[in-house]
Design an enzyme around this catalytic site. Structure first.
Site, PDB file in Angstrom:
ATOM      1  CB  VAL A 408     -12.934   9.777  -3.398  1.00 24.79           C
ATOM      2  CG1 VAL A 408     -12.152  10.374  -2.235  1.00 24.79           C
ATOM      3  CG2 VAL A 408     -12.037   9.610  -4.617  1.00 24.79           C
ATOM      4  CE  LYS A 415     -11.676   5.643  -7.496  1.00 26.25           C
ATOM      5  NZ  LYS A 415     -11.615   5.542  -6.029  1.00 26.25           N
ATOM      6  CG  HIS A 458     -10.424  -4.316  -3.683  1.00 29.77           C
ATOM      7  ND1 HIS A 458     -10.799  -5.445  -4.383  1.00 29.77           N
ATOM      8  CD2 HIS A 458     -11.580  -3.727  -3.291  1.00 29.77           C
ATOM      9  CE1 HIS A 458     -12.116  -5.528  -4.402  1.00 29.77           C
ATOM     10  NE2 HIS A 458     -12.611  -4.510  -3.747  1.00 29.77           N
TER      11      HIS A 458
END
Length: 725
Positions: A408, A415, A458
Site C-alpha cells: 500500500v 501501513k 521488496h
C-alpha cells in the site's frame, strides 16, 4: 565408466547413456571427459560397433555445460596461482579435441536430445552426425555462454556457423539466445523433431539405416558455409563489418567475450576444422584467463543458483510453501505480485480500499497473461490462473491466508492501520511481509503483535520481469519468517538476497547514489549529455538522469523529505537535495508529467531538455568522460561498502547479486564487490581519497576499507576482525 553407461545391441549400435552421479543435470567434468575418451576409443576401434547413439539417463534434460568448479580448476595451478597462457590453452583444448575425435571416429553417431541441451552439452550434440530432439515446450537448446562472460569453447563457434550460416549463428551466439525444437529444426540445427520420449529410438533407427554416414559436411571436399564465408564473399564481409560496431555499441566496449567470439568466427570459418578449433580455443583461453569471466560466472551463475537453492534459508526450518496469499494493495506492484503468485499456483486475495481498484488489479493480471497466449500459455491455463485471483475490499476475505504481502501507499501510518486490520483477521502467527522500498522494517513491525513474524519483501518493477526480491530482516525478524519469505520467492522462481534493516535497505540506498551523483554533476554545470553517455559507457542500463525521470524526481524528493522528518538532526544533507528540489519547484517531475531531465513530446522521441541550461548554467570547463564515469562508479561503490561495514549486507554474494539484478549495476564487473576485489582494495581507497578531497565526504573510504587495504584482504576473503567477530 562412472558417468556413461555403454551398451551395445544386437545390431552393433552402441548407446552411450550419460548420467553424471551427484548432479541434478548432466555437466562436463573431469570424470565425464575421461569416460567420453574411453567411449570414443571403443567406438572407433571395435569392429562390432557399427555406430553410436548418445542420450541422457536423467529426466532433467540432456546436458548443460561445463561443471564450473572444474572450469575454475583449469584456471589455477597446484600452488593456487594462475598458470601460463599455454597451460590454460592446453586445459581448454581438451574438450575440443574429444569432440573432434568423436566426429572423425569413422562411425555414424546420432544424438538423442530430451529436455535441456545447452552450452557444452549442445556442442557435444553439434559434434554428432545427426541430432534428434523430443518435442516439448520446455525443451531449449543453444549456446548461452555469452551471458556469463564466456563464448562457446567446445567447437560451437565453428560448427554452428557451418550449419546455419554466419549471420544467423552470430545472432544466436552473441545474444545467448536459445532454440525451441521447431525453431532448431527450421534452422537445420537439428535433423528431426520427434514425439517426446522417442528421440533415442529415432536416433538408433537413423544409425542403423546409415552405416556409412560418418563424415561431417565440413569434412567433405568442396563444402561451402551456408550464405558464404571468406574475405571475398560480399555477404560475409558485410556481416562481419556490421557485427563489430554493433557489438561494441551494445557492450560499450566493456565485454571481452563478444569480441573474442567474432574474432574466432572470422578467423576460423574458412579454415579446416582441425585448425578452426585451435583458433577457438586460443580466444577462449584468453577470455577465460581474464578476471571478468570468473567474476561474471561467480555472480551470474554460481552465486545466483546458490541463492535460488536456499543458501540464506535457515536450515532447521521446515518447508513452508504459500498456498493462499493475502495481497494488500492492487496497484502496479500489488497486481504484479498477484500475477506471479497466481502463475505459481497460489490462491490470491487481491485487497484494495476500493473495489474498482481491486478489479483493475485483476485486469492487470489478465493483460499480462493475455500477452503470453501462444507462448506456453493456453486459454485453459489462463482461465485457471485468473480464477485463483479474488479481488475484494473485505478484510474478512483474507481468512485462511498463510502469507501476507503489503504493497500500500508508502506512509508509516497508513501501513500500520492496514497491518492491524489484517492481524485482526489472520492473527499474529501468520507471516506478514511488507513490500516497502525505503521505510525501515523494524518500525513497520511495531504494528504487528509478533514482530518476529514480520519481514520485508521488496520487489522491483515490473514484477513480472524483474528477477530479484530483496528480503529485509527487521531487528526482531525470526527464522520462520525468513524461511517463509524465501520459500515464497522460490515458488515464484525469482532470485532472493537477504539484507538487514536500514533506510533504503541495500538496493534502493545504493542505487540512489547513482541518481544523486548524476544530479550533483548537473548542478556543477556538467553537460547532461556527457553525464548520460558516461553512465551508459560505464555499463549501466541507462544514464542517471533518464532513470531518475523513470522512477520520478518528485518521488525522490518525497523520500528525501520523509527521511529529513524521520532523522531530524541526524539527516546528512546531499548536494543533490537542492538540485532535485529545484527541479520539482520548476514542475519538472519526471516522465509521469512529460517533463523532467528529459522532455517527452507527444508522439515524438524523448530528448534532454534545453531548460536544464537555464536552471543549471553550463560550466566553461568540462571534465572528460573518464572522470564522470569514475564519479558515477565510485559513488555507488562506496555506498555498497558502507552497507557492508554497517552490517546491512552480510555477504558480498548478496551485494553483487542485488546490484546486478536489482538496479542493473554493470554486469561485466560481476558486481560492486567483485569489482573492488579485482582492481584491488588499496586502489579503491586511493581513488576514494582523491575524490573525497575534490568533491566532499560522500566519497570518503570506510574504516573497514582502509583496514582491508592494510591487510591485503578482499571482500571474498574477509577481513580477519570481521570473520572473527
Amino acid at each position: 565408466m562412472e558417468t556413461i553407461r555403454f551398451d551395445i545391441d544386437a545390431d552393433g549400435i552402441a548407446t552411450l547413456t550419460i548420467d553424471v552421479p551427484g548432479q541434478s543435470m548432466n555437466v562436463i567434468g573431469p570424470d565425464f571427459l575421461a569416460d567420453l575418451d574411453t567411449a570414443i576409443t571403443r567406438i572407433a576401434s571395435e569392429e562390432g560397433i557399427k555406430g553410436a547413439v548418445i542420450a541422457s539417463g536423467k529426466d532433467s534434460g540432456f546436458m548443460a555445460g561445463m561443471d564450473l568448479k572444474y572450469f575454475g580448476s583449469m584456471l589455477a595451478s597446484a600452488d593456487g596461482q594462475r598458470p601460463a597462457p599455454t597451460a590454460i590453452f592446453d586445459n581448454v583444448f581438451v574438450l575440443n579435441q574429444l569432440f573432434r575425435r568423436l566426429e572423425t571416429a569413422g562411425k555414424p553417431v546420432a544424438c538423442a536430445i530430451e529436455g535441456t541441451c545447452v552450452g557444452g552439452g549442445f556442442e557435444l550434440a553439434l559434434a554428432c552426425h545427426r541430432r534428434f530432439v523430443g518435442d516439448s515446450p520446455k525443451t531449449q537448446l543453444g549456446l548461452p555462454e555469452i551471458l556469463i562472460g564466456l563464448f562457446p569453447g567446445g567447437g560451437g563457434s565453428q560448427r554452428l556457423p557451418r550449419i546455419m550460416g554466419v549471420q544467423a549463428s552470430l545472432m544466436y551466439m552473441l545474444q545467448g539466445k536459445l532454440f525451441r525444437p521447431a525453431e532448431a529444426a527450421m534452422m537445420k540445427v537439428v535433423d528431426g523433431v520427434v514425439p517426446q520420449g522417442t528421440a533415442a529410438a529415432a536416433a538408433k533407427e537413423w544409425v542403423k539405416a546409415n552405416p556409412t554416414a560418418s563424415t561431417q559436411p565440413w569434412d567433405v571436399k568442396g563444402f561451402k558455409v551456408p550464405g558464404g564465408a571468406g574475405g571475398f564473399n560480399p555477404a560475409f564481409v558485410q556481416t562481419m563489418a556490421g557485427a563489430l560496431p554493433m557489438t561494441l555499441k551494445q557492450t560499450q566496449r566493456n565485454m571481452n567475450a563478444p569480441i573474442a567470439l567474432l574474432s574466432a568466427v572470422y578467423e576460423g570459418i574458412t579454415l579446416p576444422m582441425d585448425r578452426a578449433i585451435r583458433i577457438e580455443s586460443k580466444y577462449f583461453a584468453k577470455v577465460a584467463a581474464d578476471p571478468q569471466a570468473s567474476n561474471m560466472i561467480r555472480t551470474l551463475f554460481v552465486n545466483k543458483q546458490a541463492a535460488e537453492r536456499g543458501a540464506r534459508r535457515p536450515k532447521d526450518e521446515p518447508k513452508a510453501p504459500t498456498t493462499k496469499l493475502a495481497m494488500l494493495g492492487a496497484g502496479m506492484m500489488g497486481a504484479g505480485i498477484a500475477t506471479v503468485a497466481a502463475q505459481a499456483g497460489m490462491d490470491v486475495v487481491l485487497f484494495d480500499r476500493d473495489q474498482a481498484y481491486a478489479e483493475k488489479g485483476k485486469a492487470h493480471v489478465e493483460a499480462v497473461l493475455s500477452k503470453r497466449l501462444g507462448r506456453g500459455m493456453t486459454p485453459e491455463k489462463m482461465a485457471a490462473t485468473l480464477a485463483r485471483v479474488t479481488p475484494t475490499t473485505d478484510y474478512a476475505a483474507l481468512a485462511g491466508a498463510d502469507f501476507v504481502i503489503e504493497a500500500v501507499f508508502e506512509d508509516v501510518a497508513i501501513k500500520a492501520e492496514v497491518t492491524k486490520q489484517v492481524e485482526a483477521v489472520l492473527g499474529a502467527d501468520t507471516i506478514f511481509g511488507s513490500n516497502t522500498s525505503t521505510l525501515p522494517i523494524t518500525k513497520l513491525a511495531n504494528a504487528w503483535s509478533k514482530p518476529e513474524n514480520f519481514i520485508g519483501v521488496h520487489f522491483f518493477s515490473p514484477v513480472e520481469k524483474m528477477p530479484l526480491v530483496e528480503i529485509i530482516l527487521g531487528e526482531k525478524t525470526g527464522p520462520a519468517a525468513i524461511a517463509k519469505a524465501l520459500d515464497f520467492v522460490a515458488q515464484i522462481k525469482k532470485t532472493p538476497i537477504v539484507v538487514h534493516d536500514s533506510r533504503g535497505f541495500y538496493t534502493s540506498r545504493s542505487f540512489g547514489t547513482y541518481v544523486q551523483e548524476g544530479a550533483e554533476l548537473v548542478g556543477e554545470g556538467i553537460n547532461p549529455a556527457l553525464i548520460e553517455n558516461a553512465g551508459k559507457q560505464l555499463g549501466m542500463p541507462t544514464g542517471p538522469l533518464a532513470v531518475s525521470d523513470e522512477v520520478s524526481i518528485e518521488l525522490g524528493v518525497k523520500i528525501m523529505t520523509a527521511a529529513k522528518k524521520e532523522l531530524g538532526d541526524a539527516y546528512v544533507p546531499q548536494g543533490s537535495d537542492y538540485i532535485m528540489l529545484k527541479m520539482v519547484e520548476a514542475d519538472r517531475l519526471g516522465r509521469k508529467n512529460g517533463k523532467g531531465w528529459y522532455d517527452y513530446p507527444e508522439g515524438g522521441k524523448k530528448h534532454l531538455s534545453p531548460v536544464l541550461g537555464d536552471l543549471f548554467p553550463r560550466a566553461d570547463a568540462q571534465p572528460d568522460v573518464e572522470e564522470v564515469k569514475e564519479r558515477l562508479l565510485y559513488r555507488q561503490l562506496i555506498e555498497c561498502a558502507r552497507c557492508f561495514e554497517e552490517g546491512v549486507l552480510e555477504t558480498p554474494e548478496d551485494g553483487d547479486i542485488g546490484a546486478i539484478f536489482g538496479w542493473g549495476f554493470a554486469p561485466y564487473t560481476g558486481g560492486p564487490f567483485s569489482h573492488m576485489d579485482t582492481v584491488g582494495i588499496a586502489h579503491v581507497v586511493a581513488v576514494l581519497d582523491r575524490l573525497a578531497a575534490a568533491h566532499g565526504p560522500r566519497f570518503a573510504p570506510t574504516a573497514q576499507l582502509r583496514e582491508m587495504a592494510a591487510n591485503g584482504a578482499t571482500f571474498y576473503r574477509p577481513v580477519p576482525s570481521r570473520a572473527a567477530a
